[in-house]
Design a protein around this motif. Structure first.
Motif, mmCIF file in Angstrom:
data_model
loop_
_atom_site.group_PDB
_atom_site.id
_atom_site.type_symbol
_atom_site.label_atom_id
_atom_site.label_comp_id
_atom_site.label_asym_id
_atom_site.label_seq_id
_atom_site.Cartn_x
_atom_site.Cartn_y
_atom_site.Cartn_z
ATOM 1 N N ARG A 217 0.854 -1.195 0.000
ATOM 2 C CA ARG A 217 0.000 0.000 0.000
ATOM 3 C C ARG A 217 0.886 1.239 0.000
ATOM 4 N NH1 ARG A 217 -4.670 -0.789 3.748
ATOM 5 N NH2 ARG A 217 -3.334 -0.127 5.461
ATOM 6 N N THR A 218 0.638 2.133 -0.932
ATOM 7 C CA THR A 218 1.497 3.311 -1.047
ATOM 8 C C THR A 218 1.186 4.306 0.069
ATOM 9 O OG1 THR A 218 -0.031 4.536 -2.464
ATOM 10 C CG2 THR A 218 1.526 3.075 -3.568
ATOM 11 N N THR B 283 3.297 7.309 -0.164
ATOM 12 C CA THR B 283 3.463 8.436 -1.082
ATOM 13 C C THR B 283 3.301 7.827 -2.478
ATOM 14 O OG1 THR B 283 5.876 8.270 -1.419
ATOM 15 C CG2 THR B 283 5.132 9.530 0.512
ATOM 16 N N PRO B 284 2.940 8.635 -3.479
ATOM 17 C CA PRO B 284 2.666 8.059 -4.804
ATOM 18 C C PRO B 284 3.816 7.192 -5.308
ATOM 19 C CG PRO B 284 2.126 10.403 -4.759
ATOM 20 C CD PRO B 284 2.783 10.094 -3.454
ATOM 21 N N THR C 172 -4.432 0.660 -7.738
ATOM 22 C CA THR C 172 -3.938 2.030 -7.642
ATOM 23 C C THR C 172 -4.677 2.934 -8.620
ATOM 24 O OG1 THR C 172 -2.210 1.623 -9.288
ATOM 25 C CG2 THR C 172 -1.627 1.258 -6.978
ATOM 26 N N ASP D 71 -2.466 9.622 -8.952
ATOM 27 C CA ASP D 71 -2.563 10.450 -7.750
ATOM 28 C C ASP D 71 -2.796 11.911 -8.119
ATOM 29 O OD1 ASP D 71 -1.807 12.110 -5.464
ATOM 30 O OD2 ASP D 71 -1.262 10.188 -4.548
ATOM 31 N N ARG E 102 1.005 6.807 -9.100
ATOM 32 C CA ARG E 102 -0.265 6.265 -8.633
ATOM 33 C C ARG E 102 -0.232 5.985 -7.136
ATOM 34 N NH1 ARG E 102 -2.871 4.408 -13.433
ATOM 35 N NH2 ARG E 102 -4.227 2.958 -12.321
ATOM 36 N N SER E 103 -1.423 6.027 -6.545
ATOM 37 C CA SER E 103 -1.553 5.707 -5.126
ATOM 38 C C SER E 103 -2.620 4.651 -4.947
ATOM 39 C CB SER E 103 -1.941 6.960 -4.332
ATOM 40 O OG SER E 103 -0.841 7.832 -4.271
ATOM 41 N N SER F 203 -3.344 0.475 -3.449
ATOM 42 C CA SER F 203 -2.674 -0.774 -3.095
ATOM 43 C C SER F 203 -2.631 -1.712 -4.283
ATOM 44 C CB SER F 203 -3.355 -1.417 -1.886
ATOM 45 O OG SER F 203 -4.616 -1.888 -2.254
ATOM 46 N N PHE G 225 8.853 9.792 -4.374
ATOM 47 C CA PHE G 225 7.852 8.750 -4.609
ATOM 48 C C PHE G 225 8.224 7.446 -3.909
ATOM 49 C CE2 PHE G 225 7.601 11.212 -8.745
ATOM 50 C CZ PHE G 225 6.447 11.898 -8.386
ATOM 51 N N PHE H 124 6.009 3.049 1.179
ATOM 52 C CA PHE H 124 4.903 2.082 1.180
ATOM 53 C C PHE H 124 4.866 1.303 2.476
ATOM 54 C CE2 PHE H 124 7.073 -2.062 0.512
ATOM 55 C CZ PHE H 124 8.364 -1.613 0.273
ATOM 56 N N TYR I 191 4.363 11.803 4.619
ATOM 57 C CA TYR I 191 3.306 10.793 4.751
ATOM 58 C C TYR I 191 2.848 10.808 6.205
ATOM 59 C CZ TYR I 191 7.085 7.787 6.530
ATOM 60 O OH TYR I 191 8.135 7.270 7.233
#
Ligand SMILES: [Zn+2]
Length: 353
Positions: free
Chosen positions: A6-7, A9-10, A92, A95, A131-132, A134, A181, A184, A275
């Motif tokens: 899971r992100t 940050t993007p 995802t 973002d 992208r953000s 999971s 970027f 996660f 984050y």
């Protein structure tokens, strides 16, 4: 083995050359896995080729098939990677917070006396919008040709799982880390790092790498600032550059912080986007040897200046650095394996000291 990512940050998607980019590409993940695998193995003195000099080439007549300990796992010409990563579920989304340019809350006066604001542009191609969300990846081991037998050569996906856990704890995944970027987390729970440790230490050696990224010359930090804005990443990037834009040379600044002007140079110091509303990661590798120090600087003074900046401007939550009084968990620890176990959060009782 399946792992959910899971992100925070993007995440840079990778696959820029393939045209329509609307998902995360495996290559973006594998490149960063390889970078950290190399850095840890160099710290252990293992055999790691320098891809900018001469890449390994599979040759069955040579010792170890002509492969270094990294190419053995990550592949080389004629030799397949020992594992395959496939993204089996990508949830995802592009973002919306990633804008094509960011301005720092800073200004300076250029040589012509004009007031300027430091500005960063990205991505170059908006189709690659980070992208953000999971995604679930599957890690499978593969068997290269000529290696069908020999159980001791079996490569366990859990080794890559351990590397993912290390990266989730300390750094980022995917490309363009210099743009913040790829922080996660692993929502499915911690992955065991012991298979990674066992595998890497079995490949340990006595080589030293004074000019290459190595866990021996890396620092890993986490800073905190309340209600931090996204721009802070770029403020910090600008401020750190200023630390090294001294009297003699711009070359030190370019060497440490990178440049896209003229001869491109990758930044050795990276910082994440914020984050959790207030955290940022900062890490980098500063080699022991470099012509650019010219007797004025050395590794310790460069790292010391970065540490001092973070310590005085932010709340410095953690700073990890091998054999350094600055390390917040095991200061002045010169035992590399102990340092590595501490980063991997391996329990003492299993490995002793
Ligand atoms: Zn190699």
């Amino acid at each position: 083995m399946e792992v959910e990512i899971r992100t925070l940050t993007p995440l840079w998607t990778g696959g820029a050359e393939s045209g329509a980019v609307d998902r995360v590409h495996e290559t973006a993940i594998i490149g960063s896995l390889r970078w950290w695998y190399e850095a840890i193995l160099r710290g252990l003195g293992g055999k790691v080729c320098d891809p900018t000099m001469q890449k390994c080439l599979y040759d069955p007549s040579k010792r170890n098939h002509g492969l270094c300990d990294v190419c053995k796992v990550f592949g080389a010409t004629g030799w397949r990677r020992r594992f395959r990563i496939s993204i089996i579920c990508d949830r995802t989304e592009p973002d919306p917070t990633v804008k094509p340019l960011v301005k720092a809350d800073r200004s300076y006066v250029d040589r012509r006396g004009r007031k300027r604001t430091p500005t960063w542009y990205f991505p170059e191609n908006l189709k690659d919008k980070p992208r953000s969300g999971s995604l679930t990846i599957r890690i499978q081991s593969t068997t290269p040709k000529g290696l069908e037998t020999g159980a001791k050569l079996e490569f366990q996906p859990a080794i890559i799982g351990g590397l993912l856990q290390f990266m989730a704890d300390w750094v980022t995944i995917g490309a363009r880390a210099q743009m913040g970027f790829g922080v996660f987390e692993l929502p499915g729970g911690r992955l065991d790092t012991a298979p990674l440790y066992d595998w890497l230490t079995a490949n340990a050696g006595t080589r030293t790498y004074t000019r290459m990224p190595s866990l021996r010359n890396i620092f890993l930090a986490r800073i905190r600032l309340e209600n931090v804005k996204m721009q802070e990443t770029f403020n910090l990037k600008y401020d750190l550059r200023q630390l090294f834009s001294g009297q003699q040379n711009t070359s030190l600044r370019h060497f440490i912080m990178g440049t896209t002007k003229g001869q491109r140079m990758a930044a050795k110091v990276k910082m994440s986007r914020p984050y959790g509303n207030r955290l940022m990661r900062v890490w980098g590798w500063i080699p022991e040897q470099a012509e650019v120090y010219q007797g004025f600087w050395d590794r310790d003074s460069v790292v010391g200046a970065i540490h001092e900046h973070l310590r005085t401007r932010y709340s410095l939550e953690v700073w990890r650095e091998m054999n350094s009084p600055r390390d917040t968990e095991t200061p002045n620890n010169g035992d590399f394996r102990e340092f590595l176990r501490s980063l991997l959060r391996l329990e003492e009782k299993r490995y002793g000291t």
